[in-house]
Scaffold this motif. Structure first.
Motif, PDB file in Angstrom:
ATOM      1  N   UNK A   1      -0.028 -26.409 -38.663  1.00 31.88           N
ATOM      2  CA  UNK A   1       1.053 -27.287 -39.104  1.00 31.88           C
ATOM      3  C   UNK A   1       1.256 -28.385 -38.081  1.00 31.88           C
ATOM      4  N   UNK A   2       1.997 -29.385 -38.450  1.00 33.04           N
ATOM      5  CA  UNK A   2       2.222 -30.548 -37.611  1.00 33.04           C
ATOM      6  C   UNK A   2       3.130 -30.177 -36.440  1.00 33.04           C
ATOM      7  N   UNK A   3       2.583 -30.207 -35.232  1.00 33.37           N
ATOM      8  CA  UNK A   3       3.360 -29.875 -34.046  1.00 33.37           C
ATOM      9  C   UNK A   3       4.455 -30.904 -33.772  1.00 33.37           C
ATOM     10  N   UNK A   4       4.316 -32.089 -34.340  1.00 37.39           N
ATOM     11  CA  UNK A   4       5.283 -33.158 -34.106  1.00 37.39           C
ATOM     12  C   UNK A   4       6.319 -33.287 -35.217  1.00 37.39           C
ATOM     13  N   UNK A   5       6.391 -32.313 -36.089  1.00 38.50           N
ATOM     14  CA  UNK A   5       7.355 -32.330 -37.193  1.00 38.50           C
ATOM     15  C   UNK A   5       8.750 -32.049 -36.646  1.00 38.50           C
ATOM     16  N   UNK A   6       9.577 -33.084 -36.548  1.00 32.69           N
ATOM     17  CA  UNK A   6      10.909 -32.888 -35.968  1.00 32.69           C
ATOM     18  C   UNK A   6      11.919 -32.323 -36.965  1.00 32.69           C
ATOM     19  N   UNK A   7      11.451 -32.023 -38.178  1.00 34.88           N
ATOM     20  CA  UNK A   7      12.300 -31.327 -39.132  1.00 34.88           C
ATOM     21  C   UNK A   7      12.335 -29.826 -38.882  1.00 34.88           C
ATOM     22  N   UNK A   8      11.448 -29.362 -38.004  1.00 36.27           N
ATOM     23  CA  UNK A   8      11.449 -27.959 -37.595  1.00 36.27           C
ATOM     24  C   UNK A   8      12.055 -27.888 -36.195  1.00 36.27           C
ATOM     25  N   UNK A   9      13.083 -27.082 -36.051  1.00 33.00           N
ATOM     26  CA  UNK A   9      13.751 -26.908 -34.769  1.00 33.00           C
ATOM     27  C   UNK A   9      13.314 -25.594 -34.134  1.00 33.00           C
ATOM     28  N   UNK A  10      13.668 -25.427 -32.872  1.00 34.40           N
ATOM     29  CA  UNK A  10      13.262 -24.218 -32.149  1.00 34.40           C
ATOM     30  C   UNK A  10      14.371 -23.738 -31.228  1.00 34.40           C
ATOM     31  N   UNK A  11      14.482 -22.428 -31.148  1.00 37.69           N
ATOM     32  CA  UNK A  11      15.328 -21.794 -30.138  1.00 37.69           C
ATOM     33  C   UNK A  11      14.409 -21.483 -28.967  1.00 37.69           C
ATOM     34  N   UNK A  12      14.590 -22.223 -27.877  1.00 36.28           N
ATOM     35  CA  UNK A  12      13.664 -22.109 -26.752  1.00 36.28           C
ATOM     36  C   UNK A  12      14.115 -21.092 -25.715  1.00 36.28           C
ATOM     37  N   UNK A  13      15.417 -20.860 -25.606  1.00 35.82           N
ATOM     38  CA  UNK A  13      15.899 -20.011 -24.524  1.00 35.82           C
ATOM     39  C   UNK A  13      17.280 -19.440 -24.853  1.00 35.82           C
ATOM     40  N   UNK A  14      17.496 -18.219 -24.413  1.00 37.13           N
ATOM     41  CA  UNK A  14      18.804 -17.554 -24.538  1.00 37.13           C
ATOM     42  C   UNK A  14      19.164 -16.979 -23.169  1.00 37.13           C
ATOM     43  N   UNK A  15      20.386 -17.232 -22.735  1.00 34.93           N
ATOM     44  CA  UNK A  15      20.854 -16.692 -21.459  1.00 34.93           C
ATOM     45  C   UNK A  15      22.237 -16.091 -21.669  1.00 34.93           C
ATOM     46  N   UNK A  16      22.401 -14.864 -21.234  1.00 40.51           N
ATOM     47  CA  UNK A  16      23.718 -14.227 -21.237  1.00 40.51           C
ATOM     48  C   UNK A  16      24.100 -13.954 -19.789  1.00 40.51           C
ATOM     49  N   UNK A  17      25.277 -14.385 -19.437  1.00 43.27           N
ATOM     50  CA  UNK A  17      25.760 -14.260 -18.059  1.00 43.27           C
ATOM     51  C   UNK A  17      25.947 -12.791 -17.680  1.00 43.27           C
ATOM     52  N   UNK A  18      25.611 -12.493 -16.437  1.00 40.99           N
ATOM     53  CA  UNK A  18      25.834 -11.148 -15.918  1.00 40.99           C
ATOM     54  C   UNK A  18      27.303 -10.764 -16.117  1.00 40.99           C
ATOM     55  N   UNK A  19      27.545  -9.558 -16.553  1.00 40.63           N
ATOM     56  CA  UNK A  19      28.897  -9.104 -16.864  1.00 40.63           C
ATOM     57  C   UNK A  19      29.187  -9.142 -18.354  1.00 40.63           C
ATOM     58  N   UNK A  20      28.346  -9.884 -19.093  1.00 38.56           N
ATOM     59  CA  UNK A  20      28.504  -9.984 -20.547  1.00 38.56           C
ATOM     60  C   UNK A  20      27.258  -9.482 -21.278  1.00 38.56           C
ATOM     61  N   UNK A  21      26.302  -8.968 -20.522  1.00 36.23           N
ATOM     62  CA  UNK A  21      25.048  -8.489 -21.122  1.00 36.23           C
ATOM     63  C   UNK A  21      25.234  -7.131 -21.768  1.00 36.23           C
ATOM     64  N   UNK A  22      24.306  -6.779 -22.642  1.00 39.45           N
ATOM     65  CA  UNK A  22      24.304  -5.489 -23.342  1.00 39.45           C
ATOM     66  C   UNK A  22      25.526  -5.322 -24.247  1.00 39.45           C
ATOM     67  N   UNK A  23      26.067  -6.459 -24.722  1.00 35.30           N
ATOM     68  CA  UNK A  23      27.194  -6.422 -25.654  1.00 35.30           C
ATOM     69  C   UNK A  23      26.836  -7.059 -26.998  1.00 35.30           C
ATOM     70  N   UNK A  24      25.567  -7.408 -27.175  1.00 32.26           N
ATOM     71  CA  UNK A  24      25.141  -7.973 -28.452  1.00 32.26           C
ATOM     72  C   UNK A  24      25.404  -9.456 -28.606  1.00 32.26           C
ATOM     73  N   UNK A  25      25.615 -10.177 -27.516  1.00 31.87           N
ATOM     74  CA  UNK A  25      25.967 -11.591 -27.606  1.00 31.87           C
ATOM     75  C   UNK A  25      24.821 -12.459 -28.136  1.00 31.87           C
TER      76      UNK A  25
END
Length: 198
Positions: free
Chosen positions: A105-129
């Motif tokens: 597929x077209x790598x330059x198709x800006x109609x497709x978005x991406x979730x590149x990274x998720x960060x949960x702060x220490x103290x809030x982890x393992x809570x399903x955030x």
């Protein structure tokens, strides 16, 4: 999560709030490795990475017309971050063989978005955030006109994973948000996608 949860575009957060979330390895990365690509990321000092992220997020400017992520607060404490943008904005993602294995597929198709990274702060982890963060990122992308959104989560098999490994998120939150698997580029990595109705 039983506590009060709010998720909003990053420009509605202060820069200091985002930096409270991005500590340790995430603080050194400043969520720019996917955006810059490995070569430019390694060459950039942390201060430059931070300046790039600050400009891209528009933190401290609720009137900004564009931002590249969402921030979560739990009881008014900054607790989580998700980087979400048009897929071509992530140079490292574009140049990696992992998301493209077996796909044409077209790598330059800006109609497709991406979730590149998720960060949960220490103290809030393992809570399903990560579950509401992935769902909110998908809703945000759709509101910005995306036709589809992808994620590249890992299967942990119940094993503890480091942030470096799991910055892409685990599979479960993507499944719950309606993403379906479109590729298995490695033993532990999945390409998950959600196509929006027209």
């Amino acid at each position: 999560m039983t506590d009060a949860l709010r998720i909003a575009p990053a420009n509605e957060a202060s820069w200091d709030e985002l930096q409270l979330i991005l500590t340790g390895t995430a603080g050194r990365c400043q969520c720019t490795r996917h955006r810059l690509g490995d070569h430019d990321w390694y060459a950039a000092p942390v201060e430059q990475r931070a300046a790039i992220l600050r400009d891209a997020t528009g933190c401290d400017d609720p009137r900004a017309t564009r931002t590249v992520g969402l921030v979560a607060w739990v009881d008014d404490d900054p607790a989580g971050w998700v980087a979400v943008d048009a897929r071509p904005a992530y140079r490292r993602l574009r140049n990696s063989p992992v998301p493209w294995a077996g796909r044409h597929e077209d790598k330059d198709d800006d109609g497709v978005w991406a979730i590149a990274c998720l960060v949960v702060r220490r103290g809030f982890r393992h809570q399903g955030l990560t579950y509401p963060l992935v769902a909110a990122a998908a809703a945000h992308a759709r509101a910005q006109g995306a036709r589809a959104i992808e994620g590249y989560p890992m299967i942990t098999g119940g094993a503890e994973a480091t942030w470096d490994e799991l910055s892409v998120g685990p599979v479960g939150p993507f499944v719950e948000a309606g993403f379906t698997e479109v590729a298995r580029p490695t033993k532990r990595r999945r390409v998950m996608r959600l196509d929006f109705d027209a």
